[in-house]
Motif scaffolding. Structure first.
Motif, PDB file in Angstrom:
ATOM      1  N   TYR A 229     -14.821 -42.376 -15.404  1.00 54.99           N
ATOM      2  CA  TYR A 229     -16.016 -43.227 -15.318  1.00 54.99           C
ATOM      3  C   TYR A 229     -17.137 -42.507 -14.581  1.00 54.99           C
ATOM      4  O   TYR A 229     -18.281 -42.453 -15.041  1.00 54.99           O
ATOM      5  CB  TYR A 229     -15.677 -44.542 -14.595  1.00 54.99           C
ATOM      6  CG  TYR A 229     -16.908 -45.380 -14.334  1.00 54.99           C
ATOM      7  CD1 TYR A 229     -17.390 -46.254 -15.312  1.00 54.99           C
ATOM      8  CD2 TYR A 229     -17.605 -45.266 -13.131  1.00 54.99           C
ATOM      9  CE1 TYR A 229     -18.542 -46.982 -15.087  1.00 54.99           C
ATOM     10  CE2 TYR A 229     -18.767 -45.992 -12.908  1.00 54.99           C
ATOM     11  CZ  TYR A 229     -19.225 -46.851 -13.889  1.00 54.99           C
ATOM     12  OH  TYR A 229     -20.374 -47.568 -13.664  1.00 54.99           O
ATOM     13  N   TYR A 251     -13.886 -48.031  -6.398  1.00 53.56           N
ATOM     14  CA  TYR A 251     -13.562 -48.279  -7.803  1.00 53.56           C
ATOM     15  C   TYR A 251     -13.102 -49.724  -7.957  1.00 53.56           C
ATOM     16  O   TYR A 251     -12.144 -50.145  -7.297  1.00 53.56           O
ATOM     17  CB  TYR A 251     -12.473 -47.321  -8.285  1.00 53.56           C
ATOM     18  CG  TYR A 251     -12.078 -47.540  -9.725  1.00 53.56           C
ATOM     19  CD1 TYR A 251     -12.951 -47.215 -10.767  1.00 53.56           C
ATOM     20  CD2 TYR A 251     -10.839 -48.081 -10.054  1.00 53.56           C
ATOM     21  CE1 TYR A 251     -12.594 -47.415 -12.087  1.00 53.56           C
ATOM     22  CE2 TYR A 251     -10.473 -48.285 -11.379  1.00 53.56           C
ATOM     23  CZ  TYR A 251     -11.355 -47.951 -12.383  1.00 53.56           C
ATOM     24  OH  TYR A 251     -11.013 -48.168 -13.690  1.00 53.56           O
ATOM     25  N   ASN A 252     -13.810 -50.482  -8.786  1.00 55.89           N
ATOM     26  CA  ASN A 252     -13.439 -51.869  -9.029  1.00 55.89           C
ATOM     27  C   ASN A 252     -12.424 -51.913 -10.171  1.00 55.89           C
ATOM     28  O   ASN A 252     -12.754 -51.635 -11.325  1.00 55.89           O
ATOM     29  CB  ASN A 252     -14.697 -52.673  -9.385  1.00 55.89           C
ATOM     30  CG  ASN A 252     -14.406 -54.148  -9.577  1.00 55.89           C
ATOM     31  OD1 ASN A 252     -13.331 -54.530 -10.040  1.00 55.89           O
ATOM     32  ND2 ASN A 252     -15.370 -54.981  -9.208  1.00 55.89           N
ATOM     33  N   THR A 253     -11.174 -52.280  -9.840  1.00 52.09           N
ATOM     34  CA  THR A 253     -10.116 -52.206 -10.849  1.00 52.09           C
ATOM     35  C   THR A 253     -10.281 -53.280 -11.922  1.00 52.09           C
ATOM     36  O   THR A 253      -9.760 -53.144 -13.019  1.00 52.09           O
ATOM     37  CB  THR A 253      -8.726 -52.371 -10.193  1.00 52.09           C
ATOM     38  OG1 THR A 253      -8.723 -53.602  -9.463  1.00 52.09           O
ATOM     39  CG2 THR A 253      -8.427 -51.225  -9.256  1.00 52.09           C
ATOM     40  N   GLN A 254     -11.024 -54.337 -11.596  1.00 47.40           N
ATOM     41  CA  GLN A 254     -11.275 -55.393 -12.584  1.00 47.40           C
ATOM     42  C   GLN A 254     -12.280 -54.927 -13.633  1.00 47.40           C
ATOM     43  O   GLN A 254     -12.022 -54.994 -14.835  1.00 47.40           O
ATOM     44  CB  GLN A 254     -11.835 -56.654 -11.891  1.00 47.40           C
ATOM     45  CG  GLN A 254     -10.959 -57.214 -10.792  1.00 47.40           C
ATOM     46  CD  GLN A 254      -9.671 -57.798 -11.325  1.00 47.40           C
ATOM     47  OE1 GLN A 254      -9.660 -58.444 -12.368  1.00 47.40           O
ATOM     48  NE2 GLN A 254      -8.569 -57.549 -10.638  1.00 47.40           N
ATOM     49  N   SER A 255     -13.432 -54.436 -13.158  1.00 52.02           N
ATOM     50  CA  SER A 255     -14.499 -54.066 -14.088  1.00 52.02           C
ATOM     51  C   SER A 255     -14.344 -52.642 -14.619  1.00 52.02           C
ATOM     52  O   SER A 255     -14.947 -52.283 -15.625  1.00 52.02           O
ATOM     53  CB  SER A 255     -15.856 -54.191 -13.391  1.00 52.02           C
ATOM     54  OG  SER A 255     -15.970 -53.205 -12.376  1.00 52.02           O
ATOM     55  N   GLY A 256     -13.525 -51.822 -13.938  1.00 49.78           N
ATOM     56  CA  GLY A 256     -13.379 -50.418 -14.347  1.00 49.78           C
ATOM     57  C   GLY A 256     -14.591 -49.585 -13.989  1.00 49.78           C
ATOM     58  O   GLY A 256     -14.803 -48.506 -14.538  1.00 49.78           O
ATOM     59  N   LYS A 257     -15.423 -50.083 -13.053  1.00 50.85           N
ATOM     60  CA  LYS A 257     -16.635 -49.349 -12.662  1.00 50.85           C
ATOM     61  C   LYS A 257     -16.575 -48.957 -11.187  1.00 50.85           C
ATOM     62  O   LYS A 257     -15.866 -49.564 -10.392  1.00 50.85           O
ATOM     63  CB  LYS A 257     -17.869 -50.228 -12.881  1.00 50.85           C
ATOM     64  CG  LYS A 257     -18.154 -50.491 -14.338  1.00 50.85           C
ATOM     65  CD  LYS A 257     -19.346 -51.413 -14.485  1.00 50.85           C
ATOM     66  CE  LYS A 257     -19.630 -51.652 -15.971  1.00 50.85           C
ATOM     67  NZ  LYS A 257     -20.607 -52.715 -16.168  1.00 50.85           N
ATOM     68  N   GLU A 259     -18.515 -48.876  -7.653  1.00 47.44           N
ATOM     69  CA  GLU A 259     -19.610 -49.583  -6.988  1.00 47.44           C
ATOM     70  C   GLU A 259     -19.966 -48.880  -5.684  1.00 47.44           C
ATOM     71  O   GLU A 259     -19.100 -48.334  -5.013  1.00 47.44           O
ATOM     72  CB  GLU A 259     -19.181 -51.030  -6.685  1.00 47.44           C
ATOM     73  CG  GLU A 259     -18.846 -51.824  -7.942  1.00 47.44           C
ATOM     74  CD  GLU A 259     -17.973 -53.036  -7.659  1.00 47.44           C
ATOM     75  OE1 GLU A 259     -17.503 -53.185  -6.499  1.00 47.44           O
ATOM     76  OE2 GLU A 259     -17.755 -53.809  -8.604  1.00 47.44           O
TER      77      GLU A 259
END
Ligand SMILES: [Zn+2]
Length: 476
Positions: A229, A251-257, A259
């Motif tokens: 990403y 790393y936001n594991t829900q959104s895969g982005k 932050e």
């Protein structure tokens, strides 16, 4: 993108050492105890409490250094890293700054581009912080059990240029640390965590781009996803003519982005200074040599032994040696058979098919798998019988392979005087297939062998059956 921009990654890995007590006090370190039951004035940072360095922590960290080909510093400093965080009651962390315990090492991995050497900049010891628990009804709670648990931080050189190489590096590091006996490296329990430093620059550039840091990744899969990403994000920024800013990301594991946690403008100044309550760590050559002598066998050495002494193929040997649980199992099973090659085959093909999840866990005892390899290798059963017995044992048949073969009448028929009439009958009944074979369709032989095998209810020795069939057809 990969042709236009080159990715450069360095990894910082935190590993919790599996010592019985904490780094500066005698509180226990077991995972999963009720909150705030493993604490004392030292790890709580109460005024006047004095830390004492746990000798075992130094020993484990040196083992980690030797496993990664590091130099060991004979006079390393203990420093105070100042920052405030609610789960760090002292207001500072005791760590090492400019003279870490281990430095200038490397590990070799096999990545996409063949063998690669990844440099290790340093390994230092430090204490862990506590843990915040965000509870919907109670608000934010704090558990100090983790405060003062011993950590090592392993910092790599920026020698990694793909997500896949990062994964291979972490896998190798994990297997080395487990083999060296310094940590269980359970990522789901936080005893191995990884920070990624990543920058992107035009492929033909000699200088590195501005880097960002992604904090606290707790699975190999998230490391790979976060790298992919962030690489794409930075490439797209450069494509738009924008400048990448020095930032710390989560790393936001829900959104895969990824932050932004904080930017360079509000980066923390840790104001490192020598820890006044502790002395240098001073080592003699004999201390280091004693630890070196007690080092367990590491994966690369295991691979050599499997290949050269047990006769495994290079591929099988490396696969088994690289997984600590698997190699443990293999070595135990190998004590029950001379046929190690067959054992490796059964393990890596048939057993692997049945194992679920990432960690190797086998429902069959190593002893029984060794015995199965023994009766298979010595041609007392054939491969399809071996599979049947394996399936029965996996389902919980408590009997030994010998007992199962005996009970089910599965012993292989190796006696030519029994097999010959059977072969003759099959040839008799399948004249067309025999003619086809003689006419040049050599593959037809498989179906003739298959028929003879079926005729023996799967018990015939396929090697002898094939020899007999070929000999008899030749005569005709
Ligand atoms: Zn304590």
């Amino acid at each position: 993108m990969t042709q236009k921009y080159k990715m450069t990654v360095g990894l910082e890995v935190h590993i919790e050492l599996s010592t019985k007590s904490k780094i500066f006090c005698s509180c226990p370190t077991e995972f999963g105890a009720p909150p705030n039951t493993q604490i004392c004035p030292v790890c709580m940072g109460l005024p006047g409490a004095m830390p004492t360095l746990n000798r075992r922590v130094v020993e484990y960290a040196i083992r980690a250094g030797l496993a990664t080909n590091c130099n060991i510093e004979k006079r390393s400093g203990i420093d105070r890293k100042n920052y405030f965080y609610p789960d760090l009651p002292k207001g500072y962390q005791i760590s090492q700054y400019d003279a870490p315990l281990c430095y200038a090492g490397h590990i070799d991995i096999v990545g996409e581009n063949g063998e690669e050497r990844i440099g290790i900049t340093r390994i230092h010891i430090e204490e862990d912080a506590g843990k915040l628990i965000h509870d919907k009804s109670e608000g934010t709670l704090v558990d100090y059990n983790r405060c003062g648990r011993p950590l090592i931080e392993i910092v790599s050189e920026p020698h990694i240029h793909s997500a896949e190489t990062a994964r291979e590096y972490l896998k190798k590091l994990r297997s080395l640390m487990i083999a060296a006996g310094v940590s269980d490296c359970k990522m789901n329990e936080g005893s191995m965590r990884c920070d990624v430093n990543l920058s992107v620059a035009p492929a033909d550039s000699d200088t590195l781009g501005e880097r960002t840091e992604i904090k606290n990744l707790n699975s190999f899969a998230f490391v790979v996803k976060a790298i992919e990403y962030e690489y794409k994000r930075q490439c797209e920024m450069l494509d738009r003519g924008e400048r990448v800013r020095r930032e710390t990301l989560r790393y936001n594991t829900q959104s895969g982005k990824c932050e932004v946690m904080r930017s360079k403008e509000n980066a923390i100044d840790y104001r490192f200074f020598p820890e006044p309550d502790l002395h240098f760590v001073v080592l003699e050559d004999t201390d280091i040599e004693n630890i070196r002598k007690q080092m367990p066998v590491l994966p690369d050495e295991k691979q050599r032994i499997y290949e050269n002494e047990l006769g495994l193929s290079a591929y099988d040997a490396s696969l088994i040696a690289s997984d600590p649980a698997l190699s443990d199992y293999f070595e135990q099973a190998a004590e029950h058979t001379e046929y190690r090659k067959q054992l490796a085959n059964i393990l890596l093909s048939e057993v692997f098919r049945l194992v679920e999840g990432e960690d190797f866990e086998c429902a069959i005892s190593p002893k029984y798998l060794g015995e199965l390899s023994e009766i298979f290798g010595s041609e007392r059963i054939n491969s399809s019988t071996a599979k049947k017995i394996l399936a029965l044992m996996w389902e919980g048949d408590g009997a030994s392979p010998e007992e199962i073969a005996e009970r089910e009448g599965m012993w292989q028929i190796n006696d030519e005087s029994i097999l010959l009439p059977l072969v003759l009958e099959v040839i008799e009944k399948n004249q067309k297939a025999v003619d086809d074979y003689k006419g040049g369709k050599s593959f037809v032989i498989r179906s003739i062998i298959g028929k003879a095998m079926a005729e023996s209810r799967g018990r015939a020795n396929p090697r002898i059956v094939e020899e007999l069939i070929l000999k008899e057809i030749e005569k005709k």
